[in-house]
Write a protein that holds these residues in place. Structure first.
Motif, mmCIF file in Angstrom:
data_model
loop_
_atom_site.group_PDB
_atom_site.id
_atom_site.type_symbol
_atom_site.label_atom_id
_atom_site.label_comp_id
_atom_site.label_asym_id
_atom_site.label_seq_id
_atom_site.Cartn_x
_atom_site.Cartn_y
_atom_site.Cartn_z
ATOM 1 N N ARG A 37 61.340 44.636 24.027
ATOM 2 C CA ARG A 37 61.124 45.457 25.223
ATOM 3 C C ARG A 37 59.673 45.906 25.308
ATOM 4 N N VAL A 38 59.218 46.040 26.533
ATOM 5 C CA VAL A 38 57.871 46.525 26.815
ATOM 6 C C VAL A 38 58.018 47.766 27.696
ATOM 7 N N ILE A 39 57.636 48.915 27.174
ATOM 8 C CA ILE A 39 57.756 50.173 27.911
ATOM 9 C C ILE A 39 56.543 50.360 28.819
ATOM 10 N N VAL A 40 56.795 50.689 30.066
ATOM 11 C CA VAL A 40 55.743 50.984 31.037
ATOM 12 C C VAL A 40 55.880 52.460 31.425
ATOM 13 N N PRO A 41 54.847 53.277 31.212
ATOM 14 C CA PRO A 41 54.968 54.720 31.476
ATOM 15 C C PRO A 41 54.832 55.095 32.956
ATOM 16 N N TYR A 42 55.080 54.148 33.839
ATOM 17 C CA TYR A 42 54.956 54.374 35.277
ATOM 18 C C TYR A 42 56.122 53.728 36.007
ATOM 19 N N ALA A 43 56.258 54.074 37.285
ATOM 20 C CA ALA A 43 57.343 53.522 38.098
ATOM 21 C C ALA A 43 57.100 52.039 38.390
ATOM 22 N N PRO A 44 58.156 51.316 38.749
ATOM 23 C CA PRO A 44 57.996 49.894 39.093
ATOM 24 C C PRO A 44 57.090 49.701 40.305
ATOM 25 N N GLY A 45 56.387 48.566 40.320
ATOM 26 C CA GLY A 45 55.611 48.180 41.486
ATOM 27 C C GLY A 45 54.133 48.473 41.430
ATOM 28 N N GLY A 46 53.707 49.359 40.541
ATOM 29 C CA GLY A 46 52.295 49.695 40.447
ATOM 30 C C GLY A 46 51.510 48.715 39.595
ATOM 31 N N PHE A 47 50.224 48.993 39.448
ATOM 32 C CA PHE A 47 49.331 48.106 38.703
ATOM 33 C C PHE A 47 49.828 47.866 37.281
ATOM 34 N N THR A 48 50.190 48.947 36.581
ATOM 35 C CA THR A 48 50.630 48.810 35.184
ATOM 36 C C THR A 48 51.879 47.960 35.086
ATOM 37 N N ASP A 49 52.820 48.223 35.976
ATOM 38 C CA ASP A 49 54.090 47.495 35.974
ATOM 39 C C ASP A 49 53.867 46.012 36.254
ATOM 40 N N VAL A 50 53.025 45.696 37.235
ATOM 41 C CA VAL A 50 52.751 44.301 37.582
ATOM 42 C C VAL A 50 52.116 43.571 36.390
ATOM 43 N N MET A 51 51.144 44.211 35.754
ATOM 44 C CA MET A 51 50.482 43.591 34.605
ATOM 45 C C MET A 51 51.462 43.376 33.456
ATOM 46 N N ALA A 52 52.302 44.379 33.194
ATOM 47 C CA ALA A 52 53.267 44.269 32.102
ATOM 48 C C ALA A 52 54.270 43.150 32.351
ATOM 49 N N ARG A 53 54.759 43.039 33.578
ATOM 50 C CA ARG A 53 55.760 42.015 33.888
ATOM 51 C C ARG A 53 55.163 40.605 33.853
ATOM 52 N N LEU A 54 53.934 40.485 34.291
ATOM 53 C CA LEU A 54 53.284 39.177 34.267
ATOM 54 C C LEU A 54 53.131 38.679 32.834
ATOM 55 N N VAL A 55 52.672 39.551 31.944
ATOM 56 C CA VAL A 55 52.493 39.170 30.546
ATOM 57 C C VAL A 55 53.838 38.975 29.851
#
Length: 326
Positions: A37-55
């Motif tokens: 699992r990769v935890i993202v400290p922000y809501a879906p759809g933002g810059f962090t989430d997009v980068m995390a999902r791509l990787v």
């Protein structure tokens, strides 16, 4: 049959090597053997989430196990980062953070976690901030805006995605370097700030390139500068602030992967090495370019040094400008 000691020794050494190597091979083969699992400290759809999902998508393919993104927003990213820090360091939990992670080290007097609780894995990519102004204003360049701000202190209001965000700190740095006073209007995220910029309620907004590329290209706002030492391929007509005479002004958000401290070093190295390859893949490079992201894929030690530099840089801005988390 005659006894050949030299041949016997070679066989003995080979056998010993096989015995020693076997546990290592088994240990290497044992990871990963279940979903990560990769935890993202922000809501879906933002810059962090997009980068995390791509990787994560590419990591899943390359490691042969599902890599699931888990969003844990709230508390200015503290809730999610704390979850990363307090996870089992077994090689199955990672997290993706952005520039706020470094700023929070100074912004908050007390954090639920310590920096030593988190292990840098890799800097994925850096997104230089882009500044835009309302299209109906008389100033169309950074120099024109700065001249107006000096002649009219407080007449320019700038928006940010929240106190202590990369946007807030970078604009405060711009004020320091240019000797100007502009009024800060914090928003709950970038979307409402951009909406108010388009509507003329604020005059200036700086954001990650991904949030401003289309509004600039479609003429909804006027791009006036890139906070980097190079222009962005996605916005070739928008000059850097440095080109416009504002020396030393750079500001960015970035995405990097962390793991809870104690995660096996061979796992850290493997994931870091995979990310270094992922950011070079044609589809990832293309996606990054459209988002205004500069690929990195740095190793753990390099990323660690990068974080320390970010903590120092933004810590100085926070202290000088007397910025608080409220």
């Amino acid at each position: 049959m005659s006894f050949n000691r030299r041949k016997f020794n070679r066989l003995l050494l080979a056998g010993t090597g096989a015995v020693v190597a076997a546990p290592f091979v088994r240990a290497q083969g044992a990871w990963p053997n279940k979903p990560m699992r990769v935890i993202v400290p922000y809501a879906p759809g933002g810059f962090t989430d997009v980068m995390a999902r791509l990787v994560s998508q590419h990591l899943s393919t390359r490691l042969g196990q599902p890599v699931l993104v888990e969003n844990k927003p709230g508390g200015g990213s503290l809730i999610g980062v704390d979850a990363i820090a307090k996870s089992q360091p077994d090689g199955y939990t990672f997290g993706v953070v952005i520039a706020a992670y470094a700023a929070n080290m100074t912004l908050y007097q007390k954090l639920p976690y310590a920096q030593k609780d988190l292990q840098p894995v890799s800097l994925i990519g850096v997104s230089p901030l882009v500044a835009a102004v309302n299209k109906d204003l008389p100033y169309k360049t950074a120099q024109q805006m700065i001249a107006f701000a000096k002649a009219n202190p407080g007449k320019i209001s700038y928006g940010s995605s929240g106190n202590g965000s990369a946007v807030h700190l970078s604009t405060e740095l711009l004020k320091m370097l240019t000797g100007t006073y502009m009024l800060h209007i914090p928003y709950r995220g970038a979307a409402p700030a951009l909406s108010d910029l388009i509507g003329g309620h604020i005059q200036l907004f700086m954001d990650a390139a991904s949030g401003l590329i289309q509004p600039i290209k479609t003429g909804k706002v006027q791009g006036i500068g890139v906070a980097s030492d190079k222009r962005l391929p996605a916005l070739p007509d928008v000059p850097t602030f440095i080109e416009q005479g504002i020396k030393g002004f750079t500001g960015s958000t970035w995405a990097g992967m962390l793991a809870p401290t104690g995660t096996p070093p061979e796992v850290i190295k493997r994931v870091s090495d995979e990310i270094a390859q992922i950011v070079k893949l044609p589809d990832v490079v293309s996606r990054f370019e459209t988002m205004g992201v500069i690929p990195s894929g740095s190793g753990p030690q390099e990323f660690d040094r990068f974080i320390e530099e970010e903590i120092k840089k933004w810590g100085n801005v926070i202290k000088t400008a007397k910025i608080t988390a409220d």
